[in-house]
Design a protein around this motif. Structure first.
Motif, PDB file in Angstrom:
ATOM      1  N   PRO A  23       0.825  -1.213   0.000  1.00  0.00           N
ATOM      2  CA  PRO A  23       0.000   0.000   0.000  1.00  0.00           C
ATOM      3  C   PRO A  23       0.862   1.268   0.000  1.00  0.00           C
ATOM      4  N   PRO A  24       0.392   2.320  -0.660  1.00  0.00           N
ATOM      5  CA  PRO A  24       1.166   3.578  -0.695  1.00  0.00           C
ATOM      6  C   PRO A  24       1.449   4.151   0.687  1.00  0.00           C
ATOM      7  N   VAL A  25       0.513   3.959   1.656  1.00  0.00           N
ATOM      8  CA  VAL A  25       0.742   4.514   2.982  1.00  0.00           C
ATOM      9  C   VAL A  25       1.996   3.920   3.616  1.00  0.00           C
ATOM     10  N   LEU A  26       2.256   2.634   3.387  1.00  0.00           N
ATOM     11  CA  LEU A  26       3.460   2.004   3.925  1.00  0.00           C
ATOM     12  C   LEU A  26       4.702   2.586   3.265  1.00  0.00           C
ATOM     13  N   VAL A  27       4.660   2.741   1.943  1.00  0.00           N
ATOM     14  CA  VAL A  27       5.817   3.250   1.204  1.00  0.00           C
ATOM     15  C   VAL A  27       6.144   4.675   1.648  1.00  0.00           C
ATOM     16  N   HIS A  28       5.128   5.532   1.757  1.00  0.00           N
ATOM     17  CA  HIS A  28       5.365   6.930   2.114  1.00  0.00           C
ATOM     18  C   HIS A  28       5.879   7.072   3.546  1.00  0.00           C
ATOM     19  N   LEU A  29       5.297   6.306   4.475  1.00  0.00           N
ATOM     20  CA  LEU A  29       5.742   6.398   5.868  1.00  0.00           C
ATOM     21  C   LEU A  29       7.146   5.817   6.051  1.00  0.00           C
ATOM     22  N   VAL A  30       7.475   4.765   5.310  1.00  0.00           N
ATOM     23  CA  VAL A  30       8.843   4.221   5.365  1.00  0.00           C
ATOM     24  C   VAL A  30       9.831   5.245   4.819  1.00  0.00           C
ATOM     25  N   ALA A  31       9.472   5.920   3.727  1.00  0.00           N
ATOM     26  CA  ALA A  31      10.345   6.962   3.172  1.00  0.00           C
ATOM     27  C   ALA A  31      10.561   8.080   4.191  1.00  0.00           C
ATOM     28  N   SER A  32       9.489   8.469   4.870  1.00  0.00           N
ATOM     29  CA  SER A  32       9.604   9.506   5.898  1.00  0.00           C
ATOM     30  C   SER A  32      10.496   9.030   7.039  1.00  0.00           C
ATOM     31  N   GLY A  33      10.344   7.783   7.447  1.00  0.00           N
ATOM     32  CA  GLY A  33      11.170   7.243   8.522  1.00  0.00           C
ATOM     33  C   GLY A  33      12.639   7.171   8.151  1.00  0.00           C
ATOM     34  N   GLU A  34      12.929   6.820   6.894  1.00  0.00           N
ATOM     35  CA  GLU A  34      14.318   6.765   6.447  1.00  0.00           C
ATOM     36  C   GLU A  34      14.938   8.164   6.405  1.00  0.00           C
ATOM     37  N   ASN A  35      14.154   9.147   6.011  1.00  0.00           N
ATOM     38  CA  ASN A  35      14.674  10.517   5.903  1.00  0.00           C
ATOM     39  C   ASN A  35      14.912  11.147   7.268  1.00  0.00           C
ATOM     40  N   THR A  36      14.061  10.785   8.252  1.00  0.00           N
ATOM     41  CA  THR A  36      14.162  11.416   9.577  1.00  0.00           C
ATOM     42  C   THR A  36      14.905  10.552  10.585  1.00  0.00           C
ATOM     43  N   GLY A  37      15.279   9.340  10.218  1.00  0.00           N
ATOM     44  CA  GLY A  37      15.950   8.447  11.163  1.00  0.00           C
ATOM     45  C   GLY A  37      15.015   7.834  12.185  1.00  0.00           C
ATOM     46  N   ARG A  38      13.705   7.824  11.889  1.00  0.00           N
ATOM     47  CA  ARG A  38      12.704   7.265  12.815  1.00  0.00           C
ATOM     48  C   ARG A  38      11.941   6.138  12.114  1.00  0.00           C
ATOM     49  N   LEU A  39      12.688   5.191  11.552  1.00  0.00           N
ATOM     50  CA  LEU A  39      12.068   4.137  10.751  1.00  0.00           C
ATOM     51  C   LEU A  39      11.130   3.258  11.588  1.00  0.00           C
TER      52      LEU A  39
END
Length: 338
Positions: free
Chosen positions: A265-281
């Motif tokens: 699902p796109p929600v998983l992809v977008h939140l994982v991308a946000s976590g990788e960018n902020t260091g809060r995966l």
């Protein structure tokens, strides 16, 4: 298991050693079987056995994922945090399973009762009524004749239907044991409107929450991906998770690897991308799991709300046809008498 893990996590967070925490949990256990298991586990730990090895002595209770997470927590010195995450995970799974059970109880009961009523009408009531009509020597309506033929067919093949009802689950289980057949079945399930999205959300939520626990406990990402892909129940999604892990091993970011599979699902992809960018995966994975679980609950409620009236109308229509087939000859006889 969820209650045991929550109690153990609470005691571990208060600073109690493992053996004392297990002794306290055993004293608090309501079920004798649970108390016996925890006491045995404590005995192995007191004898000097490593905690993961002691848990491995009870594989039917503690799954490989559970043992692996406890081992990671013990190695990193964060056992209390890992147990708390595990308790959250198990409680969420239990609550979701309860929601599904409650939602499916009513449609299942309606179906079983209606099928039982129809079976009694066809096998017992209809033949009794037919015996009366045979003495009248009148031409029966086509609906009644069709009902009589159906009743005779079911009475003649009742044992075949019972054998089929017993054989189908066994045949299905044997067929699903074959990996290729299971993969095709899961792929077909994912394509079913409504139901496929529901199953996909549940499996992806399981993957995200497991990955969140592993990453949060300090497990390397590649190892966490391999473990999390093993808890997925739908073969196409599990294969996509393994393919994403292979891309991450080659250096691709996790979000891009998941997006490349076109199944998550796109929600998983977008939140994982946000976590990788902020260091809060780990935190973003937990949020994604929560979003997917809420989506699954919403879809389940919608599906249950749709199924219930459809079942009632369908079963009511079948019973109406049976009643009409029985009553039409009586109406015809009354008209002839007049």
């Amino acid at each position: 298991l969820a209650l045991f893990t929550r109690q153990w996590a609470t005691l571990a967070q208060s600073g109690l050693p493992v053996d004392q925490a297990l002794a306290a949990v055993a004293e608090q256990a309501d079920a004798p079987r649970t108390a016996k298991l925890v006491t045995a586990l404590r005995g192995h730990v007191e004898a000097g056995e490593a905690l993961p090895a002691a848990l491995a002595r009870f594989p039917r209770t503690f799954a490989p994922l559970y043992r692996g997470l406890v081992a990671a927590g013990a190695e990193s010195g964060r056992l209390a945090d890992v147990l708390a995450r595990l308790a959250d995970y198990l409680e969420a799974r239990s609550a979701l399973r309860q929601t599904f059970t409650v939602a499916l109880i009513y449609p299942s009961l309606v179906t079983l009762v209606a099928l039982g009523v129809i079976a009694v009408l066809l096998v017992y009531v209809v033949p009794q009524v037919v015996a009366v009509y045979e003495h009248s020597r009148q031409t029966l309506p086509w609906l009644t004749r069709a009902l009589i033929a159906t009743s005779q067919f079911f009475r003649a093949t009742v044992w075949l239907w019972l054998a089929l009802a017993l054989a189908l689950p066994v045949a299905g289980a044997l067929a699903l044991a074959n990996r290729a057949v299971r993969a095709r079945w899961h792929a077909s399930l994912l394509r079913v409107p409504g139901l496929g999205r529901l199953a996909g959300s549940l499996d992806t939520a399981r993957f995200a929450s497991t990955l969140a626990i592993l990453v949060g406990s300090g497990t390397p990402l590649l190892r966490a991906l391999d473990t999390a892909s093993g808890v997925m129940r739908l073969d196409p999604l599990a294969e996509a998770a393994r393919a994403a892990a292979a891309l991450v091993r080659e250096g691709m970011p996790l979000a891009a690897a998941l997006k490349a599979q076109r199944l998550f699902p796109p929600v998983l992809v977008h939140l994982v991308a946000s976590g990788e960018n902020t260091g809060r995966l780990a935190a973003m994975l937990e949020r994604a799991a929560g979003e997917l679980e809420r989506d699954a609950e919403t879809r389940l409620a919608w599906l249950a709300a749709l199924i219930q009236p459809v079942l009632i109308v369908l079963m009511g229509a079948i019973v109406l046809v049976l009643v009409l087939a029985v009553m039409l000859p009586i109406v015809s006889m009354n008209q002839l008498i007049r």
